[in-house]
Design a protein around this motif. Structure first.
Motif, PDB file in Angstrom:
ATOM      1  N   GLN A  53       0.834  -1.205   0.000  1.00 32.76           N
ATOM      2  CA  GLN A  53       0.000   0.000   0.000  1.00 32.76           C
ATOM      3  C   GLN A  53       0.871   1.258   0.000  1.00 32.76           C
ATOM      4  O   GLN A  53       0.588   2.216  -0.719  1.00 32.76           O
ATOM      5  CB  GLN A  53      -0.932  -0.015   1.209  1.00 32.76           C
ATOM      6  CG  GLN A  53      -1.943   1.093   1.215  1.00 32.76           C
ATOM      7  CD  GLN A  53      -2.902   0.985   2.383  1.00 32.76           C
ATOM      8  OE1 GLN A  53      -2.745   0.160   3.258  1.00 32.76           O
ATOM      9  NE2 GLN A  53      -3.897   1.843   2.383  1.00 32.76           N
TER      10      GLN A  53
ATOM     11  N   GLU B 291       1.000   4.088  -2.965  1.00 31.25           N
ATOM     12  CA  GLU B 291       0.778   5.505  -2.668  1.00 31.25           C
ATOM     13  C   GLU B 291       1.949   6.349  -3.164  1.00 31.25           C
ATOM     14  O   GLU B 291       1.754   7.423  -3.746  1.00 31.25           O
ATOM     15  CB  GLU B 291       0.584   5.691  -1.163  1.00 31.25           C
ATOM     16  CG  GLU B 291       0.196   7.087  -0.773  1.00 31.25           C
ATOM     17  CD  GLU B 291      -0.094   7.204   0.708  1.00 31.25           C
ATOM     18  OE1 GLU B 291       0.272   8.242   1.286  1.00 31.25           O
ATOM     19  OE2 GLU B 291      -0.679   6.271   1.286  1.00 31.25           O
ATOM     20  N   LYS B 292       3.161   5.860  -2.965  1.00 21.08           N
ATOM     21  CA  LYS B 292       4.348   6.576  -3.415  1.00 21.08           C
ATOM     22  C   LYS B 292       4.368   6.672  -4.942  1.00 21.08           C
ATOM     23  O   LYS B 292       4.698   7.720  -5.499  1.00 21.08           O
ATOM     24  CB  LYS B 292       5.600   5.847  -2.911  1.00 21.08           C
ATOM     25  CG  LYS B 292       6.884   6.569  -3.113  1.00 21.08           C
ATOM     26  CD  LYS B 292       8.030   5.816  -2.472  1.00 21.08           C
ATOM     27  CE  LYS B 292       9.327   6.536  -2.634  1.00 21.08           C
ATOM     28  NZ  LYS B 292      10.452   5.806  -2.037  1.00 21.08           N
TER      29      LYS B 292
ATOM     30  N   LEU C 266       1.721   6.578  -6.908  1.00 22.76           N
ATOM     31  CA  LEU C 266       0.650   7.492  -7.299  1.00 22.76           C
ATOM     32  C   LEU C 266       1.081   8.942  -7.147  1.00 22.76           C
ATOM     33  O   LEU C 266       0.827   9.771  -8.031  1.00 22.76           O
ATOM     34  CB  LEU C 266      -0.605   7.222  -6.471  1.00 22.76           C
ATOM     35  CG  LEU C 266      -1.818   8.080  -6.773  1.00 22.76           C
ATOM     36  CD1 LEU C 266      -2.284   7.857  -8.203  1.00 22.76           C
ATOM     37  CD2 LEU C 266      -2.937   7.773  -5.795  1.00 22.76           C
ATOM     38  N   LYS C 267       1.764   9.260  -6.048  1.00 22.41           N
ATOM     39  CA  LYS C 267       2.262  10.627  -5.849  1.00 22.41           C
ATOM     40  C   LYS C 267       3.254  11.014  -6.942  1.00 22.41           C
ATOM     41  O   LYS C 267       3.209  12.134  -7.471  1.00 22.41           O
ATOM     42  CB  LYS C 267       2.920  10.761  -4.477  1.00 22.41           C
ATOM     43  CG  LYS C 267       1.947  10.816  -3.337  1.00 22.41           C
ATOM     44  CD  LYS C 267       2.665  10.950  -2.018  1.00 22.41           C
ATOM     45  CE  LYS C 267       1.686  10.983  -0.859  1.00 22.41           C
ATOM     46  NZ  LYS C 267       2.364  11.100   0.439  1.00 22.41           N
TER      47      LYS C 267
ATOM     48  N   ILE D 100       1.350  11.704 -10.147  1.00 23.93           N
ATOM     49  CA  ILE D 100       0.642  12.982 -10.106  1.00 23.93           C
ATOM     50  C   ILE D 100       1.612  14.142 -10.322  1.00 23.93           C
ATOM     51  O   ILE D 100       1.331  15.058 -11.093  1.00 23.93           O
ATOM     52  CB  ILE D 100      -0.123  13.124  -8.773  1.00 23.93           C
ATOM     53  CG1 ILE D 100      -1.326  12.175  -8.774  1.00 23.93           C
ATOM     54  CG2 ILE D 100      -0.577  14.551  -8.544  1.00 23.93           C
ATOM     55  CD1 ILE D 100      -2.052  12.096  -7.461  1.00 23.93           C
TER      56      ILE D 100
ATOM     57  N   ASP E 120      -7.499  15.321  -8.683  1.00 23.84           N
ATOM     58  CA  ASP E 120      -8.228  15.456  -7.426  1.00 23.84           C
ATOM     59  C   ASP E 120      -9.021  14.188  -7.112  1.00 23.84           C
ATOM     60  O   ASP E 120      -9.180  13.825  -5.947  1.00 23.84           O
ATOM     61  CB  ASP E 120      -9.152  16.673  -7.475  1.00 23.84           C
ATOM     62  CG  ASP E 120      -9.521  17.170  -6.097  1.00 23.84           C
ATOM     63  OD1 ASP E 120      -8.652  17.098  -5.196  1.00 23.84           O
ATOM     64  OD2 ASP E 120     -10.661  17.622  -5.901  1.00 23.84           O
TER      65      ASP E 120
ATOM     66  N   ARG F 257      -8.047  11.160  -7.918  1.00 24.47           N
ATOM     67  CA  ARG F 257      -7.081  10.136  -7.502  1.00 24.47           C
ATOM     68  C   ARG F 257      -6.560  10.370  -6.090  1.00 24.47           C
ATOM     69  O   ARG F 257      -6.471   9.447  -5.300  1.00 24.47           O
ATOM     70  CB  ARG F 257      -5.894  10.097  -8.464  1.00 24.47           C
ATOM     71  CG  ARG F 257      -6.196   9.452  -9.767  1.00 24.47           C
ATOM     72  CD  ARG F 257      -4.939   9.339 -10.573  1.00 24.47           C
ATOM     73  NE  ARG F 257      -5.186   8.658 -11.825  1.00 24.47           N
ATOM     74  CZ  ARG F 257      -4.246   8.406 -12.701  1.00 24.47           C
ATOM     75  NH1 ARG F 257      -3.002   8.775 -12.461  1.00 24.47           N
ATOM     76  NH2 ARG F 257      -4.534   7.795 -13.815  1.00 24.47           N
ATOM     77  N   MET F 258      -6.162  11.625  -5.804  1.00 27.31           N
ATOM     78  CA  MET F 258      -5.585  11.914  -4.487  1.00 27.31           C
ATOM     79  C   MET F 258      -5.849  13.363  -4.126  1.00 27.31           C
ATOM     80  O   MET F 258      -5.601  14.266  -4.918  1.00 27.31           O
ATOM     81  CB  MET F 258      -4.085  11.634  -4.488  1.00 27.31           C
ATOM     82  CG  MET F 258      -3.425  11.852  -3.141  1.00 27.31           C
ATOM     83  SD  MET F 258      -1.697  11.387  -3.146  1.00 27.31           S
ATOM     84  CE  MET F 258      -1.850   9.643  -2.823  1.00 27.31           C
ATOM     85  N   GLN F 259      -6.325  13.577  -2.919  1.00 25.32           N
ATOM     86  CA  GLN F 259      -6.613  14.917  -2.426  1.00 25.32           C
ATOM     87  C   GLN F 259      -5.316  15.605  -2.011  1.00 25.32           C
ATOM     88  O   GLN F 259      -4.353  14.961  -1.632  1.00 25.32           O
ATOM     89  CB  GLN F 259      -7.544  14.840  -1.204  1.00 25.32           C
ATOM     90  CG  GLN F 259      -8.861  14.159  -1.480  1.00 25.32           C
ATOM     91  CD  GLN F 259      -9.773  14.995  -2.331  1.00 25.32           C
ATOM     92  OE1 GLN F 259      -9.828  16.202  -2.176  1.00 25.32           O
ATOM     93  NE2 GLN F 259     -10.486  14.353  -3.252  1.00 25.32           N
TER      94      GLN F 259
ATOM     95  N   TYR G 203      -3.404  17.965  -3.822  1.00 23.85           N
ATOM     96  CA  TYR G 203      -2.556  18.564  -4.844  1.00 23.85           C
ATOM     97  C   TYR G 203      -3.237  19.724  -5.558  1.00 23.85           C
ATOM     98  O   TYR G 203      -2.570  20.652  -5.992  1.00 23.85           O
ATOM     99  CB  TYR G 203      -2.131  17.513  -5.886  1.00 23.85           C
ATOM    100  CG  TYR G 203      -1.024  16.625  -5.385  1.00 23.85           C
ATOM    101  CD1 TYR G 203       0.293  17.051  -5.419  1.00 23.85           C
ATOM    102  CD2 TYR G 203      -1.288  15.378  -4.864  1.00 23.85           C
ATOM    103  CE1 TYR G 203       1.317  16.261  -4.950  1.00 23.85           C
ATOM    104  CE2 TYR G 203      -0.272  14.565  -4.396  1.00 23.85           C
ATOM    105  CZ  TYR G 203       1.032  15.006  -4.438  1.00 23.85           C
ATOM    106  OH  TYR G 203       2.038  14.223  -3.970  1.00 23.85           O
TER     107      TYR G 203
END
Length: 178
Positions: free
Chosen positions: A66, A70-71, A73-74, A77, A142, A144-146, A148
């Motif tokens: 996980q 997450e890393k 995905l960041k 982005i 947004d 995908r991940m809040q 940014y």
């Protein structure tokens, strides 16, 4: 010669003879000396410990997986923001927005200012700086991940007005400069 009461009763009833009684008592003594009775319990305990360790290892692997996702995905982005950012934004107009409960100010040209106010561009956080990116990309990021995307202007399609309001005919623009 017979060591337990059950064997004595079986001998009296004639179901077993002395030879069979001795043989079973010797087998019981041998099992007691070699620990075969406790080996089954020991094997069960070892198996239980293996299952617990396997479950714990699976849990740790899931947590690591996980974190890795997450890393990744960041990083994706940040790469998308760098690829699609608008670079020619410098100008003499100021655009103010709120980031982490602080008012931030960027100097932009008239074209970028109009695009941000109209909602076709959004502001994205890029490490310690800010970048202007297209609205469609900002919505994807947004989703995908809040965290940014800072400024997404929603276009007001339905402006409801109070019918008794005496100032209903006077519309206040969103980009009002003070």
């Amino acid at each position: 010669m017979v060591k337990n009461a059950l064997q004595a009763q079986l001998l009296k009833a004639g179901l077993i003879d002395n030879k069979q009684a001795k043989k079973s008592s010797k087998q019981a003594q041998h099992a007691k000396k070699t620990g075969q009775d406790t080996q089954a319990a020991l094997k069960a305990e070892i198996e239980k410990a293996k299952q617990e360790k396997l479950a714990k290892d699976n849990e740790l692997n899931q947590a690591k997986q996980q974190l890795l996702e997450e890393k990744t995905l960041k990083a994706n982005i940040i790469q998308m923001i760098k690829q699609h950012q608008i670079t020619a934004t410098d100008g003499d107009m100021t655009y103010q927005f709120i980031d982490e409960n602080k008012i931030k100010k960027l100097y932009v040209n008239q074209q970028v200012y109009n695009a941000v106010v109209s909602g076709s561009l959004a502001i994205a956080k890029l490490e310690q700086n800010y970048a202007f990116i297209p609205q469609a990309l900002a919505e994807k990021i947004d989703a995908r991940m809040q965290g940014y995307i800072i400024g997404i202007q929603k276009q007001a399609e339905d402006q409801s007005t109070d019918e008794e309001d005496p100032y209903a005919a006077y519309v206040i623009p969103d980009d009002l400069m003070w």
